[in-house]
Motif scaffolding. Structure first.
Motif, mmCIF file in Angstrom:
data_model
loop_
_atom_site.group_PDB
_atom_site.id
_atom_site.type_symbol
_atom_site.label_atom_id
_atom_site.label_comp_id
_atom_site.label_asym_id
_atom_site.label_seq_id
_atom_site.Cartn_x
_atom_site.Cartn_y
_atom_site.Cartn_z
ATOM 1 N N LYS A 152 -34.745 -6.590 -1.396
ATOM 2 C CA LYS A 152 -33.456 -7.020 -0.828
ATOM 3 C C LYS A 152 -32.954 -6.034 0.230
ATOM 4 C CE LYS A 152 -30.140 -5.446 -4.404
ATOM 5 N NZ LYS A 152 -30.987 -4.379 -4.979
ATOM 6 N N GLU A 153 -33.221 -4.756 0.013
ATOM 7 C CA GLU A 153 -32.819 -3.761 1.018
ATOM 8 C C GLU A 153 -33.675 -3.903 2.296
ATOM 9 O OE1 GLU A 153 -33.133 -2.912 -2.223
ATOM 10 O OE2 GLU A 153 -31.041 -2.413 -2.664
ATOM 11 N N PHE A 163 -25.197 -4.039 10.088
ATOM 12 C CA PHE A 163 -24.459 -4.547 8.928
ATOM 13 C C PHE A 163 -24.855 -3.767 7.677
ATOM 14 C CE2 PHE A 163 -23.969 -7.201 5.206
ATOM 15 C CZ PHE A 163 -22.686 -7.714 5.358
ATOM 16 N N SER A 167 -22.335 -1.556 5.376
ATOM 17 C CA SER A 167 -22.034 -1.884 3.984
ATOM 18 C C SER A 167 -22.449 -0.765 3.028
ATOM 19 C CB SER A 167 -22.699 -3.204 3.585
ATOM 20 O OG SER A 167 -24.094 -3.067 3.597
ATOM 21 N N VAL A 169 -25.561 0.708 2.902
ATOM 22 C CA VAL A 169 -26.994 0.793 2.608
ATOM 23 C C VAL A 169 -27.617 1.803 3.572
ATOM 24 C CG1 VAL A 169 -29.161 -0.507 2.754
ATOM 25 C CG2 VAL A 169 -27.170 -1.536 1.670
ATOM 26 N N LYS B 77 -18.482 1.304 -0.019
ATOM 27 C CA LYS B 77 -18.334 0.657 1.286
ATOM 28 C C LYS B 77 -18.523 -0.855 1.219
ATOM 29 C CE LYS B 77 -19.434 2.833 5.225
ATOM 30 N NZ LYS B 77 -20.429 3.408 6.146
ATOM 31 N N HIS B 78 -19.076 -1.337 0.112
ATOM 32 C CA HIS B 78 -19.215 -2.785 -0.030
ATOM 33 C C HIS B 78 -17.859 -3.450 -0.200
ATOM 34 C CE1 HIS B 78 -18.398 -2.611 -4.327
ATOM 35 N NE2 HIS B 78 -19.127 -1.515 -4.347
ATOM 36 N N GLU B 99 -30.412 -17.046 2.258
ATOM 37 C CA GLU B 99 -30.948 -15.681 2.217
ATOM 38 C C GLU B 99 -30.016 -14.712 2.942
ATOM 39 O OE1 GLU B 99 -35.766 -15.668 1.943
ATOM 40 O OE2 GLU B 99 -34.958 -16.635 3.712
ATOM 41 N N VAL B 100 -29.477 -15.156 4.073
ATOM 42 C CA VAL B 100 -28.581 -14.294 4.843
ATOM 43 C C VAL B 100 -27.294 -14.016 4.071
ATOM 44 C CG1 VAL B 100 -27.191 -14.131 6.944
ATOM 45 C CG2 VAL B 100 -29.535 -14.972 7.074
ATOM 46 N N SER B 103 -27.837 -11.641 1.275
ATOM 47 C CA SER B 103 -28.089 -10.254 1.703
ATOM 48 C C SER B 103 -26.781 -9.470 1.811
ATOM 49 C CB SER B 103 -28.836 -10.235 3.041
ATOM 50 O OG SER B 103 -27.964 -10.519 4.109
ATOM 51 N N GLY B 104 -25.663 -10.197 1.945
ATOM 52 C CA GLY B 104 -24.367 -9.532 2.019
ATOM 53 C C GLY B 104 -23.979 -8.849 0.716
ATOM 54 N N THR B 106 -26.126 -7.097 -1.117
ATOM 55 C CA THR B 106 -27.112 -6.034 -1.388
ATOM 56 C C THR B 106 -26.470 -4.712 -1.782
ATOM 57 O OG1 THR B 106 -28.585 -7.085 0.186
ATOM 58 C CG2 THR B 106 -29.087 -4.812 -0.415
ATOM 59 N N ALA B 107 -25.531 -4.249 -0.964
ATOM 60 C CA ALA B 107 -24.943 -2.928 -1.215
ATOM 61 C C ALA B 107 -24.160 -2.923 -2.519
ATOM 62 C CB ALA B 107 -24.036 -2.533 -0.056
ATOM 63 N N LEU B 109 -24.723 -4.739 -5.169
ATOM 64 C CA LEU B 109 -25.660 -4.753 -6.293
ATOM 65 C C LEU B 109 -26.218 -3.359 -6.569
ATOM 66 C CD1 LEU B 109 -27.704 -7.976 -5.552
ATOM 67 C CD2 LEU B 109 -26.365 -7.542 -7.586
ATOM 68 N N GLY B 110 -26.566 -2.661 -5.509
ATOM 69 C CA GLY B 110 -27.175 -1.348 -5.674
ATOM 70 C C GLY B 110 -28.681 -1.461 -5.834
ATOM 71 N N LEU B 111 -29.348 -0.320 -5.754
ATOM 72 C CA LEU B 111 -30.809 -0.295 -5.813
ATOM 73 C C LEU B 111 -31.336 -0.838 -7.140
ATOM 74 C CD1 LEU B 111 -31.624 3.194 -4.252
ATOM 75 C CD2 LEU B 111 -31.953 0.960 -3.205
ATOM 76 N N PHE B 112 -32.478 -1.482 -7.069
ATOM 77 C CA PHE B 112 -33.233 -1.962 -8.246
ATOM 78 C C PHE B 112 -32.507 -3.033 -9.057
ATOM 79 C CE2 PHE B 112 -34.137 2.737 -7.937
ATOM 80 C CZ PHE B 112 -35.214 2.581 -7.089
ATOM 81 N N LYS B 113 -31.386 -3.544 -8.564
ATOM 82 C CA LYS B 113 -30.681 -4.591 -9.306
ATOM 83 C C LYS B 113 -30.950 -5.944 -8.662
ATOM 84 C CE LYS B 113 -28.009 -1.961 -12.110
ATOM 85 N NZ LYS B 113 -27.348 -0.910 -11.307
ATOM 86 N N ARG B 155 -21.432 -14.083 4.603
ATOM 87 C CA ARG B 155 -22.181 -12.880 4.258
ATOM 88 C C ARG B 155 -21.237 -11.713 3.989
ATOM 89 N NH1 ARG B 155 -25.995 -9.656 8.491
ATOM 90 N NH2 ARG B 155 -24.027 -9.689 9.629
#
Ligand SMILES: Nc1ncnc2c1ncn2[C@@H]1O[C@H](COP(=O)(O)OP(=O)(O)OP(=O)(O)O)[C@@H](O)[C@H]1O
Ligand SMILES: [Mg+2]
Lengths: 267, 250
Positions: A152-153, A163, A167, A169, B77-78, B99-100, B103-104, B106-107, B109-113, B155
């Motif tokens: 996802k990243e 973006f 956000s 990332v 920052k999300h 999908e787009v 993707s909004g 993502t931040a 959720l955090g890594l690996f989630k 997004r």
């Protein structure tokens, strides 16, 4: 009459290596192609040649030397791109021709390994040893796991770097990660298709899949299938007709691309 | 204290590109729940100001604080949703609307989630309210400019932000869609209390929608409620000539 293809140890190895490569190459290729960074594959391949030349010259592991050289180059390229003073294209062009020049000079210093070198330039499946295969398997798992974990990243930074950054990332680090994975993949795939053709294998199946106007995920999956078909049938054809494996694989993938163009012809 | 909290503080911010000053000594606060309209001429530094607030550009002097924390150390920052100014009409990227929008998140959720059921339903809700649910399987490059603008708003909302930062979101959107869009923003602001920062060249709309107006022409020209702004003086200062300003009754 030649022996059955799978009776030969080296052909079995070639198929295993081919399968692993044809799965990871288009995955990484997708992340490069969608951000119009296709030239990156060729650039890293040429940098790999420097590693190969050093490896052959010092009689160490050319593949490991290639992985190191292309990873270092990938980091430098991303750094330069981050400065935003040069076009990404120009940076790649400089690395591509510059590394070729370095490789040629190193090669000229040591005479007598032309045969070896040719096998890296054009790929040579008959020379894939057990160590190569082991290395390939380890890095295959590494690349696949990285993409699965950071999917996802990777998608987000590829689609919209600004973006992603806004956000929270870490876009820069992720970009670097992607090109390092590309560097590793390129260095590994060169044994099968050769340095001069790895770019083609990284880009053509992806561009072919792009024709079908699928989601990002499906574009990756379809490009993997095109790549698998190209590599497997390319290996068969090259064996039974005694053709160069790398060239045959790329020609098959080109044939698939042309067919997809015909199918998806814009009205 | 029971009044509204300050969510964004811009303190004496100056920014220049290669020695060319774009923002000069800008200071203002944004309260939680505020609807701030930002206007100013082309090249006045509006987008640059947003990028400084988002941490995409580092000001040479001054600082930005979000919820009292310096921007550099602000971890959530999300909570800020960003709709960038877009002029690209060519989207080669193979990605679907869904999908787009996803993707909004993502931040947040955090890594690996991975996306959970709750995440999926929050995303679904956002696609409904922005009216992009029916476009979900279309490619981002194959929808109209106005539709794409709504996708980018979706997004930005996908992370359920508390602050929404929109850079000319009305460009390329037709009149009906624009009206719907602004009433949507108004609802968002008054019903859910989201703080909105909006850049627009449509002064008329900004004057009606926003609760506060900020005029920017490299310096902060004015900052206050719309009725203070409706004097020709500011228009002159901002655009260098007299612009007739009509406040329509609605
Ligand atoms: N990357 C850059 N490098 C150098 N100068 C820049 C850069 N980006 C913007 N500028 C300059 O900074 C100034 C302010 O730009 P900015 O995009 O903030 O204006 P704006 O108020 O958003 O204008 P518009 O209404 O046209 O969107 C412009 O004069 C522009 O030329
Ligand atoms: Mg702007």
């Amino acid at each position: 009459m030649r022996p059955e293809i799978f009776e030969l140890e080296f052909m079995r190895r070639a198929f295993v290596a081919g399968l692993l490569i044809s799965i990871i190459v288009p995955i990484i290729g997708t992340f490069l192609v969608v951000r119009r960074y296709s030239l990156m594959a060729d650039t890293l391949a040429h940098v790999s040649l420097v590693g190969v030349a050093v490896g052959v010259l010092t009689k160490t592991q050319p593949v490991i030397a290639a992985v190191i050289a292309s990873t270092v180059a990938a980091v430098l390229i991303e750094r330069l791109r981050g400065l935003k003073k040069l076009f990404a294209e120009s940076i790649l062009a400089i690395f591509l021709s510059g590394s070729l020049a370095v490789a040629v000079v190193i090669i000229s210093m040591a005479k007598g390994f032309n045969v070896d070198l040719l096998s890296y330039l054009f790929g040579s499946i008959s020379t894939i040893g057990g160590v190569d295969l082991f290395l390939l398997a380890v890095l295959f798992v590494l690349v696949l796991a990285s993409v699965a974990l950071f999917y996802k990243e990777f998608f987000l930074v590829s689609f919209d770097e600004e973006f992603a950054e806004a956000s929270g990332v870490k876009a820069r680090a992720l970009n670097l990660f992607i090109v390092i994975l590309a560097a590793v993949t390129v260095s590994l795939a060169m044994r099968i298709v050769g340095i001069l053709l790895i770019g083609a294998l990284m880009v053509i199946p992806v561009v072919t899949a792009r024709q079908f106007e699928l989601s990002f995920r499906n574009t990756i999956l379809v490009s993997i299938s095109f790549s698998l078909v190209s590599v497997i049938s390319g290996l068969f054809l090259s064996y039974y007709f005694d053709l160069a494996s790398g060239g045959t694989i790329v020609l098959v993938s080109l044939a698939i691309f042309l067919a997809s163009l015909a199918i998806n012809r814009p009205e | 204290m029971t009044g509204p909290k300050t969510c964004i503080e811009v303190k004496e911010v100056s920014f220049s590109y290669n020695g060319n000053p774009i923002l000069q000594d800008i200071s203002f606060d944004v309260q939680e729940g505020e609807y701030l309209g930002i206007i100013g001429p082309n090249g006045g530094g509006k987008t640059t100001l947003f990028k400084v607030i988002l941490g995409l550009l580092k000001p040479q002097t001054g600082e930005v604080r979000i919820y009292g924390e310096p921007l550099e150390s602000f971890k959530r920052k999300h909570l800020i949703g960003y709709v960038p100014q877009r002029s690209i009409s060519d989207y080669y990227f193979p990605a679907t609307v869904e999908e787009v929008v996803r993707s909004g998140r993502t931040a947040r959720l955090g890594l690996f989630k991975r996306i959970s059921k709750e995440d999926a339903s929050a995303i679904e809700k956002v696609m409904e309210v922005t009216d992009v649910a029916k476009l979900r399987d279309r490619l981002i490059g194959q929808i109209s400019g106005g539709e794409r603008q709504r996708v980018f708003i979706a997004r930005a909302l996908a992370s359920e932000p508390k602050i929404l930062i929109l850079d000319e979101p009305d460009v390329g959107v037709d009149v009906t869609a624009q009206e719907k869009f602004y009433s949507f923003l108004e609802d968002l602001n008054s019903n859910t209390g989201i703080t909105i920062l909006l850049i627009s060249h449509d002064i008329d709309v900004v004057a009606h929608q926003a609760k506060t107006i900020l005029c920017l022409n490299r310096r902060l020209v004015c900052h206050g409620p719309p009725r203070d702004f409706i004097t020709e003086d500011y228009m002159q200062k901002l655009y260098g000539k007299k612009v007739r300003f009509i406040l329509h009754g609605h």
